[in-house]
Design a protein around this motif. Structure first.
Motif, PDB file in Angstrom:
ATOM      1  N   GLU A  96      22.288 109.406  -0.811  1.00 45.54           N
ATOM      2  CA  GLU A  96      21.713 109.322  -1.983  1.00 45.54           C
ATOM      3  C   GLU A  96      20.567 108.900  -2.365  1.00 45.54           C
ATOM      4  O   GLU A  96      19.660 109.402  -3.019  1.00 45.54           O
ATOM      5  CB  GLU A  96      22.832 108.397  -3.060  1.00 45.54           C
ATOM      6  N   GLN A  99      18.150 111.378  -1.192  1.00 46.56           N
ATOM      7  CA  GLN A  99      17.812 112.385  -2.122  1.00 46.56           C
ATOM      8  C   GLN A  99      16.634 112.126  -3.164  1.00 46.56           C
ATOM      9  O   GLN A  99      15.949 112.940  -3.534  1.00 46.56           O
ATOM     10  CB  GLN A  99      19.049 112.797  -3.035  1.00 46.56           C
ATOM     11  N   ILE A 100      16.618 110.816  -3.499  1.00 41.60           N
ATOM     12  CA  ILE A 100      15.679 110.409  -4.421  1.00 41.60           C
ATOM     13  C   ILE A 100      14.498 110.302  -3.533  1.00 41.60           C
ATOM     14  O   ILE A 100      13.500 110.638  -3.898  1.00 41.60           O
ATOM     15  CB  ILE A 100      15.984 108.725  -5.051  1.00 41.60           C
ATOM     16  N   ARG A 101      14.482 109.731  -2.458  1.00 45.27           N
ATOM     17  CA  ARG A 101      13.110 109.826  -1.558  1.00 45.27           C
ATOM     18  C   ARG A 101      12.369 111.013  -1.240  1.00 45.27           C
ATOM     19  O   ARG A 101      11.426 111.182  -1.198  1.00 45.27           O
ATOM     20  CB  ARG A 101      13.532 108.972  -0.338  1.00 45.27           C
ATOM     21  N   GLU A 103      12.062 113.445  -3.160  1.00 44.36           N
ATOM     22  CA  GLU A 103      11.506 113.878  -4.400  1.00 44.36           C
ATOM     23  C   GLU A 103      10.028 112.893  -4.442  1.00 44.36           C
ATOM     24  O   GLU A 103       9.049 113.374  -4.734  1.00 44.36           O
ATOM     25  CB  GLU A 103      12.110 113.987  -5.689  1.00 44.36           C
ATOM     26  N   ILE A 104      10.369 111.662  -4.016  1.00 47.30           N
ATOM     27  CA  ILE A 104       9.153 110.831  -4.134  1.00 47.30           C
ATOM     28  C   ILE A 104       8.070 110.959  -3.016  1.00 47.30           C
ATOM     29  O   ILE A 104       6.623 111.349  -3.576  1.00 47.30           O
ATOM     30  CB  ILE A 104       9.647 109.263  -3.990  1.00 47.30           C
ATOM     31  N   VAL A 165       8.539 102.801  -7.641  1.00 43.01           N
ATOM     32  CA  VAL A 165       9.696 103.430  -7.258  1.00 43.01           C
ATOM     33  C   VAL A 165       9.743 103.382  -5.804  1.00 43.01           C
ATOM     34  O   VAL A 165      10.875 102.980  -5.447  1.00 43.01           O
ATOM     35  CB  VAL A 165       9.990 104.612  -8.194  1.00 43.01           C
ATOM     36  N   SER A 166       8.993 103.914  -5.297  1.00 44.64           N
ATOM     37  CA  SER A 166       9.032 104.049  -3.651  1.00 44.64           C
ATOM     38  C   SER A 166       9.273 102.649  -3.037  1.00 44.64           C
ATOM     39  O   SER A 166       9.978 102.563  -2.079  1.00 44.64           O
ATOM     40  CB  SER A 166       7.739 104.490  -3.253  1.00 44.64           C
ATOM     41  N   LEU A 169      12.808 101.510  -2.762  1.00 42.72           N
ATOM     42  CA  LEU A 169      13.595 102.312  -2.108  1.00 42.72           C
ATOM     43  C   LEU A 169      13.436 102.147  -0.332  1.00 42.72           C
ATOM     44  O   LEU A 169      14.120 102.477   0.397  1.00 42.72           O
ATOM     45  CB  LEU A 169      13.765 103.793  -2.247  1.00 42.72           C
TER      46      LEU A 169
END
Length: 236
Positions: A96, A99-101, A103-104, A165-166, A169
């Protein structure tokens, strides 16, 4: 890890870290964060308040605040009947987060490639010069280089919200990736992938930069999940 090994490790750190006049909360956070990232503290290890007060020569207040901040970063968690422990990411957690990373990182690479700031582009080329050297890398060197490369891409992307945001994470993902999985072969492949991302950014090819960044993170995700699953297997 048995109790005697844990005790020896805590004593070893306390001899190094206890300052003469007590540590600040920031200092405690930094040292414990370093311990986690360097795997001196591994997933599931307890962070005992009384040990930490002795190690850093402080009262329980600064220790508790430091643990609160580390929990907010996702590095530790509070387990029932155990107190603060180094967070153990599940394979699903890792998937999960990645999955975010995906896109980032893809967006950061795309924005970096599209940057029209020539001075910033020149600085980027200087900042990432180390990835084009073929000097053998130790794990600590690779981790520093990896962090510096991704930070340089974000700076060139010039999007403060994306960078924020990066940053939230980054630490849990590094924690999931380091360890025995970072062999020389794995690090060399990663460096080659960094070079492909950098080449696309320097050439201004936004699509290629985004695709290369995504491929890089997909491989890293597979590696991290495989290592976590291997860690979870029972040992005889």
């Amino acid at each position: 890890m048995d109790d005697s090994a844990a005790t020896r490790r805590r004593r070893s750190r306390s001899r190094v870290d206890a300052p003469a006049h007590g540590a600040t909360v920031g200092h405690i956070v930094e040292r414990l964060r370093d311990d986690v990232l360097a795997r001196r503290l591994t997933p599931g290890d307890r962070l005992v308040e009384s040990d930490l007060t002795q190690r850093f020569a402080v009262s329980r207040g600064p220790v508790r605040e430091a643990l609160r901040r580390l929990a907010a970063e996702g590095l530790i968690e509070h387990a029932p009947n155990r107190g603060a422990v180094v967070r153990r990411l599940s394979p699903r957690d890792i998937c999960e987060l990645f999955q975010i990373r995906f896109e980032i990182e893809a967006l950061a690479a795309r924005l970096a490639a599209q940057s029209a700031d020539m001075a910033a582009r020149a600085r980027f080329s200087e900042e990432i010069a180390m990835i084009f050297t073929d000097t053998p890398r130790r794990m600590s060197d690779y981790l520093d280089e990896n962090a510096a490369f991704h930070a340089a891409v974000l700076r060139l992307a010039d999007n403060a919200q994306l960078a924020e945001v990066s940053a939230r994470l980054r630490l849990p993902l590094i924690m999931a990736q380091v360890g025995d999985a970072l062999t020389v072969e794995v690090m060399n492949v990663s460096v080659c992938e960094h070079r492909a991302i950098a080449k696309a950014i320097i050439e201004g090819d936004a699509t290629a930069a985004a695709n290369a960044a995504r491929a890089h993170l997909e491989r890293a995700a597979a590696l991290a999940v495989a290592r976590r699953e291997a860690d979870a297997e029972p040992r005889n």
